[in-house]
Design a protein around this motif. Sequence first.
Motif, PDB file in Angstrom:
ATOM      1  N   PRO A   1      -7.335  18.761 -24.905  1.00  0.00           N
ATOM      2  CA  PRO A   1      -8.048  18.080 -23.815  1.00  0.00           C
ATOM      3  C   PRO A   1      -7.128  17.305 -22.889  1.00  0.00           C
ATOM      4  N   ALA A   2      -5.988  16.866 -23.404  1.00  0.00           N
ATOM      5  CA  ALA A   2      -5.053  16.117 -22.557  1.00  0.00           C
ATOM      6  C   ALA A   2      -4.507  16.988 -21.439  1.00  0.00           C
ATOM      7  N   GLU A   3      -4.407  18.303 -21.691  1.00  0.00           N
ATOM      8  CA  GLU A   3      -3.851  19.199 -20.671  1.00  0.00           C
ATOM      9  C   GLU A   3      -4.731  19.227 -19.429  1.00  0.00           C
ATOM     10  N   ILE A   4      -6.013  19.481 -19.603  1.00  0.00           N
ATOM     11  CA  ILE A   4      -6.883  19.553 -18.440  1.00  0.00           C
ATOM     12  C   ILE A   4      -7.029  18.183 -17.785  1.00  0.00           C
ATOM     13  N   ALA A   5      -6.994  17.123 -18.574  1.00  0.00           N
ATOM     14  CA  ALA A   5      -7.083  15.774 -18.008  1.00  0.00           C
ATOM     15  C   ALA A   5      -5.896  15.498 -17.090  1.00  0.00           C
ATOM     16  N   LEU A   6      -4.723  15.957 -17.479  1.00  0.00           N
ATOM     17  CA  LEU A   6      -3.530  15.779 -16.646  1.00  0.00           C
ATOM     18  C   LEU A   6      -3.659  16.539 -15.338  1.00  0.00           C
ATOM     19  N   PHE A   7      -4.097  17.793 -15.402  1.00  0.00           N
ATOM     20  CA  PHE A   7      -4.226  18.585 -14.184  1.00  0.00           C
ATOM     21  C   PHE A   7      -5.302  18.019 -13.256  1.00  0.00           C
ATOM     22  N   GLU A   8      -6.407  17.569 -13.822  1.00  0.00           N
ATOM     23  CA  GLU A   8      -7.476  17.012 -12.995  1.00  0.00           C
ATOM     24  C   GLU A   8      -7.056  15.685 -12.365  1.00  0.00           C
ATOM     25  N   ARG A   9      -6.297  14.885 -13.094  1.00  0.00           N
ATOM     26  CA  ARG A   9      -5.776  13.632 -12.541  1.00  0.00           C
ATOM     27  C   ARG A   9      -4.828  13.929 -11.383  1.00  0.00           C
ATOM     28  N   ALA A  10      -3.957  14.899 -11.574  1.00  0.00           N
ATOM     29  CA  ALA A  10      -3.027  15.272 -10.513  1.00  0.00           C
ATOM     30  C   ALA A  10      -3.779  15.747  -9.277  1.00  0.00           C
TER      31      ALA A  10
ATOM     32  N   ASP B   1       0.832  -1.207   0.000  1.00  0.00           N
ATOM     33  CA  ASP B   1       0.000   0.000   0.000  1.00  0.00           C
ATOM     34  C   ASP B   1       0.864   1.254   0.000  1.00  0.00           C
ATOM     35  N   ALA B   2       1.946   1.214   0.760  1.00  0.00           N
ATOM     36  CA  ALA B   2       2.866   2.353   0.782  1.00  0.00           C
ATOM     37  C   ALA B   2       3.513   2.539  -0.578  1.00  0.00           C
ATOM     38  N   ALA B   3       3.801   1.432  -1.259  1.00  0.00           N
ATOM     39  CA  ALA B   3       4.375   1.525  -2.604  1.00  0.00           C
ATOM     40  C   ALA B   3       3.401   2.183  -3.559  1.00  0.00           C
ATOM     41  N   ASP B   4       2.117   1.821  -3.436  1.00  0.00           N
ATOM     42  CA  ASP B   4       1.108   2.447  -4.291  1.00  0.00           C
ATOM     43  C   ASP B   4       1.035   3.948  -4.048  1.00  0.00           C
ATOM     44  N   ARG B   5       1.106   4.367  -2.792  1.00  0.00           N
ATOM     45  CA  ARG B   5       1.050   5.784  -2.476  1.00  0.00           C
ATOM     46  C   ARG B   5       2.270   6.512  -3.044  1.00  0.00           C
ATOM     47  N   ALA B   6       3.419   5.877  -2.954  1.00  0.00           N
ATOM     48  CA  ALA B   6       4.626   6.495  -3.507  1.00  0.00           C
ATOM     49  C   ALA B   6       4.492   6.677  -5.009  1.00  0.00           C
ATOM     50  N   LEU B   7       3.947   5.665  -5.675  1.00  0.00           N
ATOM     51  CA  LEU B   7       3.780   5.748  -7.131  1.00  0.00           C
ATOM     52  C   LEU B   7       2.691   6.749  -7.504  1.00  0.00           C
ATOM     53  N   ASP B   8       1.646   6.853  -6.677  1.00  0.00           N
ATOM     54  CA  ASP B   8       0.617   7.877  -6.928  1.00  0.00           C
ATOM     55  C   ASP B   8       1.224   9.270  -6.859  1.00  0.00           C
ATOM     56  N   ALA B   9       2.139   9.487  -5.912  1.00  0.00           N
ATOM     57  CA  ALA B   9       2.792  10.788  -5.780  1.00  0.00           C
ATOM     58  C   ALA B   9       3.649  11.093  -6.999  1.00  0.00           C
ATOM     59  N   VAL B  10       4.354  10.075  -7.491  1.00  0.00           N
ATOM     60  CA  VAL B  10       5.156  10.260  -8.706  1.00  0.00           C
ATOM     61  C   VAL B  10       4.250  10.579  -9.894  1.00  0.00           C
ATOM     62  N   GLU B  11       3.149   9.850 -10.004  1.00  0.00           N
ATOM     63  CA  GLU B  11       2.227  10.076 -11.119  1.00  0.00           C
ATOM     64  C   GLU B  11       1.643  11.484 -11.062  1.00  0.00           C
ATOM     65  N   ALA B  12       1.293  11.943  -9.863  1.00  0.00           N
ATOM     66  CA  ALA B  12       0.723  13.281  -9.716  1.00  0.00           C
ATOM     67  C   ALA B  12       1.735  14.344 -10.137  1.00  0.00           C
ATOM     68  N   ASP B  13       2.965  14.211  -9.658  1.00  0.00           N
ATOM     69  CA  ASP B  13       4.002  15.182 -10.027  1.00  0.00           C
ATOM     70  C   ASP B  13       4.246  15.186 -11.536  1.00  0.00           C
TER      71      ASP B  13
ATOM     72  N   LEU C   1      -3.947  11.673  -1.521  1.00  0.00           N
ATOM     73  CA  LEU C   1      -2.726  11.536  -0.729  1.00  0.00           C
ATOM     74  C   LEU C   1      -2.677  12.525   0.443  1.00  0.00           C
ATOM     75  N   ASP C   2      -3.695  13.383   0.556  1.00  0.00           N
ATOM     76  CA  ASP C   2      -3.705  14.451   1.563  1.00  0.00           C
ATOM     77  C   ASP C   2      -2.483  15.354   1.425  1.00  0.00           C
ATOM     78  N   ASP C   3      -2.086  15.602   0.186  1.00  0.00           N
ATOM     79  CA  ASP C   3      -0.952  16.464  -0.119  1.00  0.00           C
ATOM     80  C   ASP C   3      -1.488  17.865  -0.409  1.00  0.00           C
ATOM     81  N   THR C   4      -1.501  18.710   0.611  1.00  0.00           N
ATOM     82  CA  THR C   4      -2.100  20.038   0.478  1.00  0.00           C
ATOM     83  C   THR C   4      -1.344  20.907  -0.519  1.00  0.00           C
TER      84      THR C   4
END
Length: 220
Positions: free
Chosen positions: A64-73, A25-37, A80-83
């Motif tokens: 459309p890919a631009e807004i999709a990227l920002f919304e995904r992030a 689960d921690a690995a998934d969170r780490a990868l989610d953070a990488v994906e968001a960045d 992730l509770d990353d304020t």
Amino acid sequence: MDDRLIEARERYEAALFAGAEDGLDAADRALDAVEADTAVARGRIRHARYLSARAAGEQAAEDPAEIALFERALALYEALDDTRGAAEAQFWVGCYHQVVRGDMDTTEAMFARARDLAEAAGDDLIRSYALRHLAFAAQHAGRTDEAHAALAESTRLRRDLGFTAGVAANLVAQAHFTAEGGPGDASALLDEAATLASDSGAHAVAGWVLEARTELTRRR
């Protein structure tokens, strides 16, 4: 390699070879953070291409890919509770709608949220961006005092951060506000903006200064 990718690989190996599945689960969170960045970074690149095309007088179409990227992030950062990350992604969602789609009304709430999140996270740079675009929304709505106050606070933050190119960009916007009846000396603002743009190598902003001078001359 990013430390978070190393962490994910190590947790995978721990699960595979040592049966330590509690780390996945921690690995998934780490990868989610990488994906968001990465999503924010890719979205910014697409936004820069849009602005470059527009500045060159080309037909700058929505991507459309631009807004999709920002919304995904934004969704990932919130999960992730990353304020701080949420503040940045929220700003870019608002920026897409305001700058690309020309929405000066419904985006105000987006920038207000980005400002508040950035303040909570202590990120004055993102707060300065949110305030800048809140100023544009307020000016569009005819709330000139509010627009000037927001832009002035954005500029103060940028001066404190040593973000010289950003200060120059704000001074150009302030000169436009002044030309529309606000307080201050538009020519003096543009003089300072030109100096700061030159000092920071902000050639695009220097071009904005020239355009603003031309506009001021036309108004006289």
